[in-house]
Scaffold this motif. Structure first.
Motif, PDB file in Angstrom:
ATOM      1  N   ALA A  65      -8.274  14.516   5.344  1.00  0.00           N
ATOM      2  CA  ALA A  65      -6.791  14.534   5.482  1.00  0.00           C
ATOM      3  C   ALA A  65      -6.246  13.686   6.910  1.00  0.00           C
ATOM      4  N   ASN A  66      -7.211  13.316   7.667  1.00  0.00           N
ATOM      5  CA  ASN A  66      -6.714  12.788   8.788  1.00  0.00           C
ATOM      6  C   ASN A  66      -6.738  11.464   9.138  1.00  0.00           C
ATOM      7  N   ALA A  67      -7.600  10.787   7.785  1.00  0.00           N
ATOM      8  CA  ALA A  67      -8.130   9.231   7.689  1.00  0.00           C
ATOM      9  C   ALA A  67      -6.718   8.431   7.728  1.00  0.00           C
ATOM     10  N   ASP A  68      -6.977   7.516   8.582  1.00  0.00           N
ATOM     11  CA  ASP A  68      -5.801   6.297   8.486  1.00  0.00           C
ATOM     12  C   ASP A  68      -6.235   5.151   7.571  1.00  0.00           C
ATOM     13  N   LEU A  69      -7.545   5.228   7.446  1.00  0.00           N
ATOM     14  CA  LEU A  69      -8.195   4.007   6.493  1.00  0.00           C
ATOM     15  C   LEU A  69      -9.382   4.686   5.733  1.00  0.00           C
ATOM     16  N   LEU A  70      -9.476   4.551   4.477  1.00  0.00           N
ATOM     17  CA  LEU A  70     -10.383   4.899   3.733  1.00  0.00           C
ATOM     18  C   LEU A  70     -11.146   3.524   3.132  1.00  0.00           C
ATOM     19  N   LEU A  71     -12.604   3.122   3.727  1.00  0.00           N
ATOM     20  CA  LEU A  71     -13.417   1.917   3.374  1.00  0.00           C
ATOM     21  C   LEU A  71     -14.288   2.235   2.204  1.00  0.00           C
ATOM     22  N   VAL A  72     -13.820   1.828   1.037  1.00  0.00           N
ATOM     23  CA  VAL A  72     -14.683   2.257  -0.295  1.00  0.00           C
ATOM     24  C   VAL A  72     -15.798   1.148  -0.456  1.00  0.00           C
ATOM     25  N   THR A  73     -16.871   1.321  -0.367  1.00  0.00           N
ATOM     26  CA  THR A  73     -18.124   0.418  -0.248  1.00  0.00           C
ATOM     27  C   THR A  73     -19.196   0.934  -1.452  1.00  0.00           C
ATOM     28  N   VAL A  74     -18.863   1.626  -2.451  1.00  0.00           N
ATOM     29  CA  VAL A  74     -19.619   1.961  -3.371  1.00  0.00           C
ATOM     30  C   VAL A  74     -19.767   0.758  -4.401  1.00  0.00           C
ATOM     31  N   LYS A  75     -20.814   1.031  -5.269  1.00  0.00           N
ATOM     32  CA  LYS A  75     -20.850  -0.110  -6.290  1.00  0.00           C
ATOM     33  C   LYS A  75     -19.521  -0.201  -7.212  1.00  0.00           C
ATOM     34  N   ALA A  76     -19.308  -1.247  -7.680  1.00  0.00           N
ATOM     35  CA  ALA A  76     -18.174  -1.393  -8.640  1.00  0.00           C
ATOM     36  C   ALA A  76     -17.981  -0.519  -9.548  1.00  0.00           C
ATOM     37  N   HIS A  89      -6.673  14.858  -1.029  1.00  0.00           N
ATOM     38  CA  HIS A  89      -6.949  15.124   0.135  1.00  0.00           C
ATOM     39  C   HIS A  89      -6.466  14.042   1.231  1.00  0.00           C
ATOM     40  N   LEU A  90      -5.960  13.182   0.703  1.00  0.00           N
ATOM     41  CA  LEU A  90      -5.310  11.815   1.297  1.00  0.00           C
ATOM     42  C   LEU A  90      -3.896  11.977   1.849  1.00  0.00           C
ATOM     43  N   HIS A  91      -3.407  11.666   3.092  1.00  0.00           N
ATOM     44  CA  HIS A  91      -2.170  11.522   3.539  1.00  0.00           C
ATOM     45  C   HIS A  91      -1.825  10.291   2.405  1.00  0.00           C
ATOM     46  N   PRO A  92      -0.348  10.156   2.069  1.00  0.00           N
ATOM     47  CA  PRO A  92       0.229   9.182   1.345  1.00  0.00           C
ATOM     48  C   PRO A  92      -0.020   7.949   1.971  1.00  0.00           C
ATOM     49  N   ASP A  93       0.128   7.691   3.400  1.00  0.00           N
ATOM     50  CA  ASP A  93      -0.020   6.686   3.987  1.00  0.00           C
ATOM     51  C   ASP A  93      -1.539   6.117   4.518  1.00  0.00           C
ATOM     52  N   THR A  94      -2.390   6.794   3.690  1.00  0.00           N
ATOM     53  CA  THR A  94      -3.728   6.387   4.002  1.00  0.00           C
ATOM     54  C   THR A  94      -4.019   5.043   3.360  1.00  0.00           C
ATOM     55  N   ILE A  95      -4.524   3.951   4.249  1.00  0.00           N
ATOM     56  CA  ILE A  95      -5.035   2.614   3.844  1.00  0.00           C
ATOM     57  C   ILE A  95      -6.281   2.539   2.887  1.00  0.00           C
ATOM     58  N   ILE A  96      -6.340   2.331   1.768  1.00  0.00           N
ATOM     59  CA  ILE A  96      -7.344   2.211   1.157  1.00  0.00           C
ATOM     60  C   ILE A  96      -7.981   0.694   0.826  1.00  0.00           C
ATOM     61  N   VAL A  97      -9.060   0.429   1.324  1.00  0.00           N
ATOM     62  CA  VAL A  97      -9.610  -0.821   1.579  1.00  0.00           C
ATOM     63  C   VAL A  97     -10.977  -0.956   0.606  1.00  0.00           C
ATOM     64  N   CYS A  98     -11.038  -1.573  -0.596  1.00  0.00           N
ATOM     65  CA  CYS A  98     -11.994  -1.632  -1.581  1.00  0.00           C
ATOM     66  C   CYS A  98     -12.779  -2.855  -1.300  1.00  0.00           C
ATOM     67  N   MET A  99     -14.174  -2.617  -1.098  1.00  0.00           N
ATOM     68  CA  MET A  99     -15.129  -3.763  -0.870  1.00  0.00           C
ATOM     69  C   MET A  99     -16.367  -3.786  -1.764  1.00  0.00           C
ATOM     70  N   GLN A 100     -16.238  -4.457  -2.868  1.00  0.00           N
ATOM     71  CA  GLN A 100     -17.129  -4.496  -4.014  1.00  0.00           C
ATOM     72  C   GLN A 100     -17.778  -5.793  -4.244  1.00  0.00           C
ATOM     73  N   ASN A 101     -18.867  -5.705  -4.999  1.00  0.00           N
ATOM     74  CA  ASN A 101     -19.117  -7.312  -5.618  1.00  0.00           C
ATOM     75  C   ASN A 101     -18.291  -7.239  -6.941  1.00  0.00           C
ATOM     76  N   GLY A 102     -17.992  -8.338  -7.357  1.00  0.00           N
ATOM     77  CA  GLY A 102     -17.299  -8.386  -8.695  1.00  0.00           C
ATOM     78  C   GLY A 102     -15.901  -8.451  -8.636  1.00  0.00           C
ATOM     79  N   MET A 103     -15.221  -8.243  -9.802  1.00  0.00           N
ATOM     80  CA  MET A 103     -13.852  -7.944  -9.973  1.00  0.00           C
ATOM     81  C   MET A 103     -13.232  -6.901 -10.815  1.00  0.00           C
TER      82      MET A 103
END
Length: 303
Positions: A65-76, A89-103
């Protein structure tokens, strides 16, 4: 910043530890969290120095709920399943960064996450989870960040945030370019090392050159159709450099096959094939490797 790392595997753990060292408040979200509600992580640096273990809070809805940034590093292939339950549970302004192999990892869930500032990332840092509580930084690399939607374009400051934690990091105006360049490398190294169960350096041997040239010729054609300027020579040089620089490394797909885990082939070679079909470009060499990997992983996926 308040940062939640979703998927503390090798890369997720590496970033969690470095972001913590940089002074951010970092917690973890794990598909199988410890009952204690905390997870301990130590880091072995490039210089083989072991830094002390740090205790990270795990699977806290308050942290989400308090996250400024969600760094998503699970498998694609895990992105949709991992992200969907967290969004409420996220605030609408939470930044989501997705870091995976592939596209294409966010395609299935894009409608649900497009209202958040969305960033796509790719990294060439090497990391290895030596056990559940220690991550080894096994290779220096670069990280590229870029916007995946309009609100994401307001987040260029993240390059400085990430660079302060684990350099070097660059913001790019068109994230497709580094994503496709890495996809080309992964389309060669991952399936070949998985099929032959060999370290990356083996691919520099003469018997592999014809298949590598065939794969890259097809990839260059698809990239051209996607509007990306490249050449077979450029791709060949880039792939050769990575093979040599990581000659002792074992690719993630090689390790997945060795441990009978689902691979990311659908988001690597599978994505290439999908785009090739859209452009009506034949990619028989890549298709053959794709089918081999799918056949290899079928028994343990079914079970």
């Amino acid at each position: 910043m308040n940062i939640v790392v979703v998927g503390p595997g090798a890369i997720g753990s590496l970033w969690a530890y470095h972001l913590h060292l940089a002074g951010h408040h970092v917690s973890l979200w794990h598909h199988n969290p410890p009952e204690s509600g905390a997870m301990s992580l130590a880091l072995q640096t490039i210089a083989k120095q072991t830094l002390p273990a740090v205790s990270f809070t795990t699977n806290s809805h308050d942290e989400l709920a308090n996250a400024d940034l969600l760094l998503v590093t699970v498998k694609a292939w895990q992105v949709e399943t991992a992200l969907a339950p967290l969004l409420a549970h996220l605030h609408p302004d939470t930044i989501i960064v997705c870091m995976q192999n592939g596209m294409g990892a966010t395609d299935a869930i894009f409608d649900k996450i497009q209202h958040y500032p969305l960033i796509l990332a790719t990294t060439t840092h090497g990391a290895l989870k030596t056990d559940a509580q220690q991550v080894c930084h096994s290779g220096l690399g670069q990280t590229m960040l870029g916007a995946a939607n309009l609100s994401g374009e307001q987040c260029t400051f993240l390059a400085e945030v990430f660079n302060h934690a684990l350099s070097e990091v660059h913001w790019v105006s068109d994230i497709r370019i580094p994503l496709w360049n890495k996809l080309a490398i992964n389309c060669v190294i991952n399936p070949l090392t998985a099929i032959h169960q060999c370290p990356n350096g083996t691919l520099d041997e003469e018997p592999f050159r014809p298949i590598i040239n065939a794969l890259l010729s097809e990839i260059a054609s698809v990239m051209g159709a996607e509007g990306l300027t490249t050449s077979l020579e450029e791709l060949s040089l880039r792939v050769h450099q990575v093979i040599v620089a990581t000659k002792a490394n074992h690719s993630s797909m090689k390790q997945d096959v060795a441990h009978q885990r689902r691979t990311e082939i659908d988001f690597i070679t599978g994505y290439l094939i999908q785009r090739a079909q859209q452009h009506r470009i034949a990619v028989p060499s890549n298709l053959h490797l794709f089918e081999q990997i799918k056949q290899m992983e079928q028994p343990w996926i079914q079970s």
